[in-house]
Design an enzyme around this catalytic site. Structure first.
Site, PDB file in Angstrom:
ATOM      1  N   HIS A  71      45.899  38.444  41.139  1.00  0.00           N
ATOM      2  CA  HIS A  71      47.231  37.694  41.086  1.00  0.00           C
ATOM      3  C   HIS A  71      46.974  36.044  41.149  1.00  0.00           C
ATOM      4  O   HIS A  71      46.702  35.919  42.343  1.00  0.00           O
ATOM      5  CB  HIS A  71      48.078  38.240  41.728  1.00  0.00           C
ATOM      6  CG  HIS A  71      49.585  37.916  41.348  1.00  0.00           C
ATOM      7  ND1 HIS A  71      49.916  38.625  39.968  1.00  0.00           N
ATOM      8  CD2 HIS A  71      50.803  37.673  41.964  1.00  0.00           C
ATOM      9  CE1 HIS A  71      51.495  38.265  40.106  1.00  0.00           C
ATOM     10  NE2 HIS A  71      51.670  37.632  41.005  1.00  0.00           N
TER      11      HIS A  71
ATOM     12  N   GLU B 206      44.926  42.561  39.757  1.00  0.00           N
ATOM     13  CA  GLU B 206      45.920  41.664  40.175  1.00  0.00           C
ATOM     14  C   GLU B 206      46.461  41.885  41.697  1.00  0.00           C
ATOM     15  O   GLU B 206      46.568  40.920  42.526  1.00  0.00           O
ATOM     16  CB  GLU B 206      47.406  42.279  39.573  1.00  0.00           C
ATOM     17  CG  GLU B 206      47.134  41.886  37.910  1.00  0.00           C
ATOM     18  CD  GLU B 206      47.987  40.687  37.804  1.00  0.00           C
ATOM     19  OE1 GLU B 206      48.424  39.900  38.822  1.00  0.00           O
ATOM     20  OE2 GLU B 206      48.305  40.458  36.450  1.00  0.00           O
TER      21      GLU B 206
ATOM     22  N   SER C 204      54.335  35.775  37.149  1.00  0.00           N
ATOM     23  CA  SER C 204      54.798  36.719  38.082  1.00  0.00           C
ATOM     24  C   SER C 204      56.344  37.074  37.907  1.00  0.00           C
ATOM     25  O   SER C 204      56.835  37.067  36.737  1.00  0.00           O
ATOM     26  CB  SER C 204      54.558  36.481  39.418  1.00  0.00           C
ATOM     27  OG  SER C 204      54.540  37.423  40.346  1.00  0.00           O
TER      28      SER C 204
END
Length: 542
Positions: free
Chosen positions: A420, A324, A197
């Site tokens: 995610h 995600e 990330s």
């Protein structure tokens, strides 16, 4: 005694709980506390110490308001935050490959002490693992004006209050690794820098930064985020945060505000964007900090820099998940888009063409409108940006591998999201940690553990030999290029049956999630890639 000698002094670690053959050395300072006269400055070397320092507990985390499961929280007065942790085989042969990890958290939260990032399993696979804390939020990424104050400059040989202080901390940690890791059995010439990330975008930034050149030879990027600011944009954010803190947006005003005041002010600014649907791009995901094109450390977005060849000889291993943004929706940090009017406003705010939106809608015919939005935002913020990083490096003459995490079934066969952060506990081998069960959809089953071993082996193989287990890209992903898709064996068997059925139909078949399989496709092509290639990807600011 598990005592190691660094250039600052001797440090004692402890045996890892899960594997007594691994030593964990925690809370080692790689730079001096960045507060007091050092606040908003470049990192300075850590002070040496006498005797043997006890390094059996994690150091304090960076200033933040987040409280994460299984990890310490920050308290005002915690200042010795620039520390790192090392996991190493107790009886290793020396000269082992090193993996250095930068955590994610939108540049405002997270730490190396999260259970997700315990390095025991990877060290057991033959790596020396280093995880680190660096400055976050305004302390790490806030722009401090160079005018409007008569404060003395602390050191005229460098920028007094540079942008990208969090990235400079990470470079200082890499320099510590270069100078000290051999004492822990690692090779300073075999360093892989990894992150997820915002941590992955940090890795991308350092890959193209001249100042970090030579500190690592390989890079792992999971779910890199599309967010990069100009100095002007960063200055506007400073003005907003300073106003929320009730101080002038000057050096003196910002230095007068204690860290907790700027943390609270940042939260208020983000909350204001979240509440205001008319506030533009920041309304949908109010993350306000990120790397800055300061003209010193960075001049261009990493995607543009990689396309220009700035990645050099660094090898890349890039991954994103296939769903995600569903995590951000689940934890309530994303705007809820449930009407056609809201979806149209979202597309307009980001300049997304109608054909891109309609293409997603057509490929998700039975999905609620919220899922169409989440799919679009997944590509815009993470998936398409990550893929293009790998492609740009390849087309500029570099070597890059691409993978996608698509595990969607739990141990009982129930549906879970490949969202995610779900991939990281698999790669670190930490599925047993209760704190990660929300991310991975509950306690792991046998198939999950096997998938974890495969993904961890890919990291180890890449860090050791530059080979994760599949071929590198030789062109744009989806044009016959090899893309590794991570699923459990049961999912892969089911997919093979589906592909066999699809091959018997004209034109192949498309799954409900938009992933299309055709006869001549080597590897797995994400079914939205052609839409993004046609539409183009706007580069975003925080």
């Amino acid at each position: 005694m598990d005592v190691f000698t660094t250039k600052s002094g001797r440090a004692r670690g402890r045996r890892a709980t899960r594997d007594r053959g691994i030593v964990a050395v925690l809370g080692l300072p790689y730079a001096a506390p960045p507060f007091g006269p050092r606040r908003f400055c470049e990192p300075r070397p850590a002070e040496p110490w006498d005797g043997v320092r006890d390094c059996t507990a994690f150091g304090p985390v960076a200033p933040q308001s987040a409280e994460l499961p299984g990890a310490p929280s920050w308290s005002p007065g915690d200042e010795d935050i620039l520390t790192l942790n090392v996991w190493t085989p107790a009886d290793g042969p020396g000269d082992l490959p090193v993996l250095v990890w930068i955590h994610g958290g939108a540049y405002v939260f997270g730490s190396s002490a999260q259970p997700d990032f315990d390095g025991t399993a990877l060290a057991g696979g033959g790596l020396v693992v280093v995880t680190l804390n660096s400055r976050l939020g305004f302390e790490g990424f806030g722009h401090v004006p160079d005018t409007g104050s008569d404060l003395p400059v602390p050191d005229t040989s460098i920028a007094a209050f540079p942008d990208n202080r969090g990235l400079l901390d990470q470079i200082a940690a890499l320099e510590w690794v270069r100078d000290n890791i051999s004492a822990f059995g690692g090779s300073p010439d075999r360093v892989t820098l990894a992150g997820q990330s915002s941590g992955a975008t940090s890795v991308a930034c350092l890959t193209v930064a001249d100042r970090a050149r030579g500190l690592f030879r390989r890079a792992v990027l999971h779910s890199a985020v599309n967010a990069f600011a100009t100095v002007e944009q960063a200055a506007r954010t400073t003005a907003e945060v300073a106003a929320a803190a009730g101080v002038p947006a000057t050096r003196a005003g910002l230095l007068a505000a204690p860290p907790e005041a700027l943390v609270a002010a940042t939260d208020r600014v983000c909350e204001r964007y979240a509440r205001d649907p008319g506030s533009g791009q920041r309304h949908y995901d109010p993350a306000i900090y990120g790397p800055v094109a300061d003209g010193v450390l960075l001049t261009d977005d990493p995607l543009e820099a990689l396309a220009a060849g700035a990645g050099g000889a660094v090898e890349l291993l890039v991954c994103h998940t296939t769903e995600e943004y569903w995590l951000l929706d689940a934890v309530g940090s994303s705007a809820k888009i449930t009407s056609e009017e809201q979806l149209a406003a979202f597309a307009a705010d980001f300049g997304l063409p109608a054909a891109l939106v309609e293409g997603h809608r057509e490929r998700l015919p039975d999905a609620p409108l919220l899922d169409v939005y989440l799919s679009l935002y997944s590509g815009l913020l993470f998936a398409e940006y990550s893929t293009r990083l790998a492609e740009a490096h390849t087309l500029a003459g570099g070597r890059a591998f691409l993978s996608r995490f698509d595990r969607r079934r739990d141990r009982a066969g129930g549906r879970v999201r490949a969202w995610h952060c779900a991939d990281i506990p698999f790669a670190f081998g930490n599925l047993h940690e209760e704190s990660v069960h929300f991310l991975v959809g509950g306690p792991p089953g046998t198939a999950d553990q096997e998938l974890s071993r495969r993904t961890a082996r890919a990291w180890v193989g890449f860090a050791t030999h530059g080979e994760p287990g599949w071929a590198p890209l030789d062109g744009p992903a989806g044009n016959g290029a090899t893309v590794q898709v991570w699923r459990t064996e049961a999912e892969e068997e089911a997919e093979a049956e589906e592909e066999a059925d699809a091959a018997r139909r004209p034109g192949g078949a498309r799954r409900a999630d938009g992933v299309r399989r055709v006869e001549d496709d080597r590897g797995a092509e994400h079914g939205f890639r052609d839409l993004w290639r046609t539409a183009g990807l706007p580069l975003l600011a925080p």
